[in-house]
Write a protein that holds these residues in place. Structure first.
Motif, PDB file in Angstrom:
ATOM      1  N   TYR A 166      95.287  36.082  64.253  1.00 52.70           N
ATOM      2  CA  TYR A 166      94.315  36.166  63.460  1.00 52.70           C
ATOM      3  C   TYR A 166      94.037  35.930  61.816  1.00 52.70           C
ATOM      4  N   ASP A 167      92.867  35.784  61.321  1.00 55.88           N
ATOM      5  CA  ASP A 167      92.886  35.533  60.002  1.00 55.88           C
ATOM      6  C   ASP A 167      93.434  36.391  59.133  1.00 55.88           C
ATOM      7  N   VAL A 168      94.372  35.954  58.353  1.00 58.36           N
ATOM      8  CA  VAL A 168      95.000  36.684  57.398  1.00 58.36           C
ATOM      9  C   VAL A 168      94.193  37.725  56.614  1.00 58.36           C
ATOM     10  N   SER A 169      93.206  36.968  55.962  1.00 58.22           N
ATOM     11  CA  SER A 169      92.441  37.616  55.056  1.00 58.22           C
ATOM     12  C   SER A 169      91.721  38.843  55.706  1.00 58.22           C
ATOM     13  N   ASN A 170      91.383  38.955  56.963  1.00 55.04           N
ATOM     14  CA  ASN A 170      91.003  40.007  57.627  1.00 55.04           C
ATOM     15  C   ASN A 170      91.999  41.076  57.755  1.00 55.04           C
ATOM     16  N   LEU A 171      93.084  40.674  58.046  1.00 59.22           N
ATOM     17  CA  LEU A 171      94.112  41.926  58.315  1.00 59.22           C
ATOM     18  C   LEU A 171      94.550  42.354  57.014  1.00 59.22           C
ATOM     19  N   ASN A 172      94.834  41.862  55.884  1.00 60.98           N
ATOM     20  CA  ASN A 172      94.741  42.186  54.501  1.00 60.98           C
ATOM     21  C   ASN A 172      93.909  43.069  54.075  1.00 60.98           C
ATOM     22  N   ASN A 196     101.722  35.516  56.567  1.00 60.86           N
ATOM     23  CA  ASN A 196     102.169  34.997  55.535  1.00 60.86           C
ATOM     24  C   ASN A 196     102.269  35.753  54.087  1.00 60.86           C
ATOM     25  N   GLY A 197     102.147  36.981  54.515  1.00 62.72           N
ATOM     26  CA  GLY A 197     102.496  37.799  53.161  1.00 62.72           C
ATOM     27  C   GLY A 197     101.319  39.114  53.209  1.00 62.72           C
ATOM     28  N   LEU A 198     102.094  40.404  52.909  1.00 64.72           N
ATOM     29  CA  LEU A 198     101.357  41.542  52.731  1.00 64.72           C
ATOM     30  C   LEU A 198     100.355  41.436  51.452  1.00 64.72           C
ATOM     31  N   PRO A 199      99.370  42.327  51.318  1.00 65.54           N
ATOM     32  CA  PRO A 199      98.767  42.624  50.341  1.00 65.54           C
ATOM     33  C   PRO A 199      99.534  43.378  49.387  1.00 65.54           C
ATOM     34  N   ARG A 200      99.309  43.019  47.986  1.00 67.83           N
ATOM     35  CA  ARG A 200     100.200  43.480  46.898  1.00 67.83           C
ATOM     36  C   ARG A 200     100.051  45.015  46.868  1.00 67.83           C
ATOM     37  N   GLU A 201      98.772  45.597  47.016  1.00 68.65           N
ATOM     38  CA  GLU A 201      98.473  47.022  46.853  1.00 68.65           C
ATOM     39  C   GLU A 201      99.447  47.861  47.884  1.00 68.65           C
ATOM     40  N   ILE A 202     100.161  47.205  48.829  1.00 65.81           N
ATOM     41  CA  ILE A 202     101.115  48.149  49.486  1.00 65.81           C
ATOM     42  C   ILE A 202     102.175  48.359  48.523  1.00 65.81           C
ATOM     43  N   PHE A 203     102.581  47.797  47.477  1.00 69.15           N
ATOM     44  CA  PHE A 203     103.837  47.910  46.799  1.00 69.15           C
ATOM     45  C   PHE A 203     103.438  48.888  45.517  1.00 69.15           C
TER      46      PHE A 203
END
Length: 345
Positions: A166-172, A196-203
């Motif tokens: 899926y489009d990564v922007s949708n998942l994030n 290719n990468g988790l959203p920074r808000e997770i951290f």
């Protein structure tokens, strides 16, 4: 549009009639998937068509059949929403067709569970054209988006499992939206290729108390990690970018009590340093060929499971609080040094 009946049985009166607590009807994923009917009595077809057999049905059951009482819909709305929180979200949303009272109940559930496998299980992927498959995948994305836009309550649990690309922007976007709802538990199973990468808000989500990350992607940890209330961290099949990624992650989790890493790639790690003063349970099961030095600073550790090739070196404080230990070494043809074993005793 396919349709199938699903039933959950509460019991059999012994006279050819069953009492059903739930009746579910499965239809197209993009619309309604499952609906629940009332607690009612439904006779088997062969019993209903035979007056002699129907006469033998328990009188209590016949009386309930006559009343056709909808007990579920009479529950308080808060309790109905709590019950729906235990269902897959697609099933919870589908109950909105039952009645006016049910129509918006799903918008207040606190557990959201999205799994694209539930969508794909009825599709023959070998015979499915790329165009049709893409339509099906987009229906999953649109469904998740609609639910998040309609459900504005604070969330306890958000679970997302994706096996397709899926489009990564949708998942994030989905993940960030859930995090903004004072989320407490986050479970991500991102098994598709190309993530290719988790959203920074997770951290920096201070409401999180549990995180589970599963997927074949590189865990890039930002400079700022602020997970003050996180107590459980589970990671599987991930790849760590460097030594500092683990150090930054753990330094931002002062209350971490359970830490688990399984089947993850440690090839970029030279010093695997676990420093967590509050940690009580540690699971490290990677089989990474041991090309790193293992440093353990966990004075309150009580349970340890460590399975891996022998590392390049070990450094650890006295594990005075340790109660249970499950240690497995592979030495690549060499004996396990007695001094090394003594470190864990």
């Amino acid at each position: 549009m396919g349709m199938a009946a699903v039933v959950v049985c509460n019991g059999d009166d012994g006279g050819g009639c069953r009492l059903w607590g739930m009746v579910a009807v499965v239809v197209d994923y993009g619309e309604v998937v499952t609906s629940m009917a009332s607690s009612t009595a439904i006779v088997r077809p062969e019993t209903a068509s035979d007056p002699a057999r129907l006469a033998n049905v328990n009188p209590r059951v016949r009386r309930q059949m006559g009343r056709n009482e909808d007990r579920i819909s009479n529950l308080p709305s808060s309790l109905m929403a709590h019950i729906l929180s235990f269902l897959p979200t697609k099933d919870a949303v589908a109950t909105g067709i039952l009645s006016t009272k049910w129509k918006y109940t799903w918008t207040t559930i606190t557990n959201l569970d999205f799994d694209d496998e539930l969508l794909l299980e009825s599709i023959n992927l070998q015979k499915c054209t790329k165009r049709k498959l893409r339509v099906v995948e987009m229906s999953f994305i649109n469904f998740v988006n609609r639910v998040l836009l309609r459900n504005l309550t604070d969330l306890h649990t958000f679970r997302l499992r994706c096996t397709r690309s899926y489009d990564v922007s949708n998942l994030n976007f989905f993940i960030s939206t859930a995090l903004a709802r004072n989320l407490r538990e986050l479970h991500l199973f991102l098994e598709m290729e190309g993530y290719n990468g988790l959203p920074r808000e997770i951290f920096t989500c201070t409401s999180l108390v549990a995180i589970e990350l599963v997927g074949r992607f590189v865990l890039n940890v930002p400079t700022l990690v602020r997970l003050q209330n996180l107590k459980t961290l589970v990671m599987k099949t991930l790849e760590f970018s460097d030594d500092d990624s683990i150090n930054r992650l753990l330094s931002g989790c002062p209350l971490l009590e359970e830490f688990s890493i399984r089947s993850s790639d440690l090839k970029n790690i030279s010093v695997f340093h676990i420093s967590a003063p509050a940690l009580k349970s540690l699971v490290l099961n990677c089989w990474s060929m041991g090309g790193y030095k293992f440093v353990l600073n966990t004075p309150n550790l009580q349970d340890l499971q460590y399975h891996d090739y022998i590392a390049e070196g070990y450094s650890m404080n006295k594990l005075n609080a340790l109660v249970n230990a499950d240690i497995g070494f592979v030495s690549r043809g060499h004996h396990v040094p007695e001094k090394l074993v003594a470190e864990f005793v």
